[in-house]
Design a protein around this motif. Sequence first.
Motif, short mmCIF file in Angstrom:
data_model
loop_
_atom_site.label_atom_id
_atom_site.label_comp_id
_atom_site.label_asym_id
_atom_site.label_seq_id
_atom_site.Cartn_x
_atom_site.Cartn_y
_atom_site.Cartn_z
N HIS A 12 37.20 92.50 -24.19
CA HIS A 12 35.82 92.74 -23.74
C HIS A 12 35.68 94.09 -23.03
N GLU A 15 34.97 97.17 -25.23
CA GLU A 15 33.85 97.05 -26.15
C GLU A 15 33.24 98.41 -26.50
N SER A 39 32.66 92.40 -31.25
CA SER A 39 31.59 92.62 -30.28
C SER A 39 30.34 93.21 -30.93
#
Length: 65
Positions: A12, A15, A39
């Motif tokens: 994450h 991203e 993502s």
Amino acid sequence: MERRTVFISHIHEEEKLAHALKAFVEDSFLKTLDVFASSQDDSVRLGDDWNERIKQSLLNCDLLI
């Protein structure tokens, strides 16, 4: 001719980097490759089985980054 697929694996926190890398690869190869980054909305769409989509994309990719 079948299009080749590049899978960009990232966490994450990466991203933004994954988005930039996806755009760079697509532009560099004149959009002749499919580039998967989980993502990105065009890689995993609303309603998709997220886990299954990622598994299938990993199994079917030609290059993993």
